[in-house]
Design a protein around this motif. Sequence first.
Motif, PDB file in Angstrom:
ATOM      1  N   GLU A 172       0.941  -1.287  -0.055  1.00 50.74           N
ATOM      2  CA  GLU A 172      -0.093   0.085  -0.014  1.00 50.74           C
ATOM      3  C   GLU A 172       0.899   1.176   0.064  1.00 50.74           C
ATOM      4  N   THR A 173       2.052   1.137  -0.073  1.00 49.77           N
ATOM      5  CA  THR A 173       2.879   2.354  -0.159  1.00 49.77           C
ATOM      6  C   THR A 173       2.999   2.820  -1.568  1.00 49.77           C
ATOM      7  N   ASN A 174       3.988   3.566  -1.867  1.00 50.30           N
ATOM      8  CA  ASN A 174       4.369   4.029  -3.097  1.00 50.30           C
ATOM      9  C   ASN A 174       5.214   3.277  -4.228  1.00 50.30           C
ATOM     10  N   TYR A 175       5.571   2.227  -3.691  1.00 49.62           N
ATOM     11  CA  TYR A 175       6.571   1.192  -4.187  1.00 49.62           C
ATOM     12  C   TYR A 175       5.707   0.060  -4.544  1.00 49.62           C
ATOM     13  N   ILE A 176       6.022  -0.444  -5.886  1.00 49.74           N
ATOM     14  CA  ILE A 176       5.821  -1.453  -6.435  1.00 49.74           C
ATOM     15  C   ILE A 176       6.916  -2.658  -7.002  1.00 49.74           C
ATOM     16  N   ARG A 177       7.092  -3.859  -6.676  1.00 49.54           N
ATOM     17  CA  ARG A 177       8.107  -4.603  -7.618  1.00 49.54           C
ATOM     18  C   ARG A 177       7.887  -5.368  -8.428  1.00 49.54           C
ATOM     19  N   LYS A 178       8.468  -5.251  -9.651  1.00 51.70           N
ATOM     20  CA  LYS A 178       8.339  -6.105 -10.580  1.00 51.70           C
ATOM     21  C   LYS A 178       8.836  -7.545 -10.502  1.00 51.70           C
ATOM     22  N   ILE A 179       8.073  -8.326 -10.972  1.00 53.89           N
ATOM     23  CA  ILE A 179       8.527  -9.989 -10.537  1.00 53.89           C
ATOM     24  C   ILE A 179       8.472 -10.785 -11.983  1.00 53.89           C
ATOM     25  N   ASN A 180       9.269 -11.946 -11.994  1.00 51.94           N
ATOM     26  CA  ASN A 180       8.886 -12.763 -12.984  1.00 51.94           C
ATOM     27  C   ASN A 180       8.170 -13.893 -12.410  1.00 51.94           C
TER      28      ASN A 180
END
Length: 546
Positions: A140-148
């Motif tokens: 829910e923060t301003n970060y997202i992480r791309k994943i395979n």
Amino acid sequence: MDVIFGRNKKEQLEPVRAQVTGRIPSWLQGTLLRNGPGMHTVGETRYNHWFDGLALLHSFTIRDGEVYYRSKYLRSDTYNANTKANRIVVSEFGTMAHPDPCKNIFSKAFSYLSHTIPDFTDNCLINIMKCGEDFYATTETNYIRKINPQTLETLEKVDYRNYVAVNLATSHPHYDAAGNVLNMGTSIMDKGKTKYVIFKIPATVPEDAKGKNPLKHTEVFGSITSRSLLSPSYYHSFGVTENYIVFLEQPFKLDVLKMSTAYIRGVNWASCLAFHREDQTYIHIVDQRTGKPVPTQFYTDPVVVFHHVNAYEEDGCLVFDVIAYEDGSLYQLFHLANLNQDFEENSRLTSVPTLRRFAVPLDVDKNAEVGSNVVKLASTTARALKEKDDRVYCQPELLYEGLELPRINYAHNGKPYRYVFAAEVHWSPIPTKILKYDVLTKSSLKWGQEHCWPAEPLFVPMPGAKDEDDGIILSAIVSTSPQKLPFLLVLDAKSFTELARATIDAEVHLDLHGLFIPDADGDAREQAPSQEQPDRVPDCQVAPRT
Ligand SMILES: CC1=C(/C=C/C(C)=C/C=C/C(C)=C/C=O)C(C)(C)CCC1
Ligand SMILES: [Fe+2]
């Protein structure tokens, strides 16, 4: 209970083949990809809250009747910093770390009010989002992480703020029929305003020198000004219909000033969240076509909603279903100190989560009498009472008591629908059964077994499905009994009977949310509707080796 909550889970890097009993339908080919907290201690340090745990991704790949399981910790900056220091050094929802490498922001905090928002964690533990052809772990923060999605490897860290001015964003985006992402985030004190921002990330974008990046094409198409500059409402999800967005500005609020001083006071973010029972819940309806909110001020009693179930338009009204609580005690209960052996006694919710249906008229008759019910739908007893000054007080219909983690057949998202699949939750926040609730007949079907703790049940439609419940339910089941291995449960969604279970000889954690990625192109519109996977990584076409 420590088995389920407190203990760190081992990752399963090599796919392990499950022992399948029963028969998995041959059309079911793809990967169930899910996210949730898996590590609760680092070195000698311990998180306070279950929602703080380090994100552990896991996947169940179903191919030709076989199931392969794997799991991998999200290599977030948070994970890496903690592992390097061998202690918790980045603050999470319920744990303030000292010193936090993000603390430098606090030196600025007192010079300008607009700098009081600290840098947050990228421990994206809540959900998975499909964005164009990419998959992201979200929180829910301003970060997202791309994943395979196949190997579960962690890729780029993405800061939403590079594309849209939000400090927080939900981990429950919606998808329209074209696969575009619709999400909401909170912009705190930007240019003197605190707003709830609605944005769209397109599914298909032109390729540039760096490839395709849908996020670069993020478009804000509406916003709602927060009632208060310094205490925006907390929200975990929102609803959409074909033409509208439904947003609840609930009296469960973040105190921004408290947040800006939390670090020096040594308190966590959770303590900056408070339920104001004297306040009301404002219902905002935004027209997606114009980006403008419907002018009538709709409100209801103070409630806390984490999950919207569905919403749709019917005869000039907007109907929406949510899981509502009378207070914010749910977050209180997930403190790890409560999730121990005396769990049954310690963890009684003070409010049972209930499925409530609201109905609001999209056009309120100006001449309607004060006190009259302006909802004239035969399908619900939900009411909306006209008041003075263009205000309308909404009273929901109580549909069902004791459920959480709702899912629907996503092809019916934003449209009239009949079935809610959910976990049964009464006074304890941990589900013991999964259920199918029929909003039309108000009847339910259940699945449960001793010592089995089910995860959110996810619906996958069968090819050529005609009925809304033509398909199967997938739920990962963990057990409190050391004798019982975890398994992936496959239910027939119509009868709610077991078709198969895939028992996994590896650690499986109790997770939060996820999605199903069908292998082939198809009409399966599960969560992310446009599931064509033009450039899937090569190894996804073959069954993982055990
Ligand atoms: C870190 C952090 C946050 C994290 C919240 C989380 C992680 C919430 C999880 C909620 C879940 C899992 C709800 C289930 O119904 C806030 C409060 C947004 C803002 C401050 C920084
Ligand atoms: Fe959620």
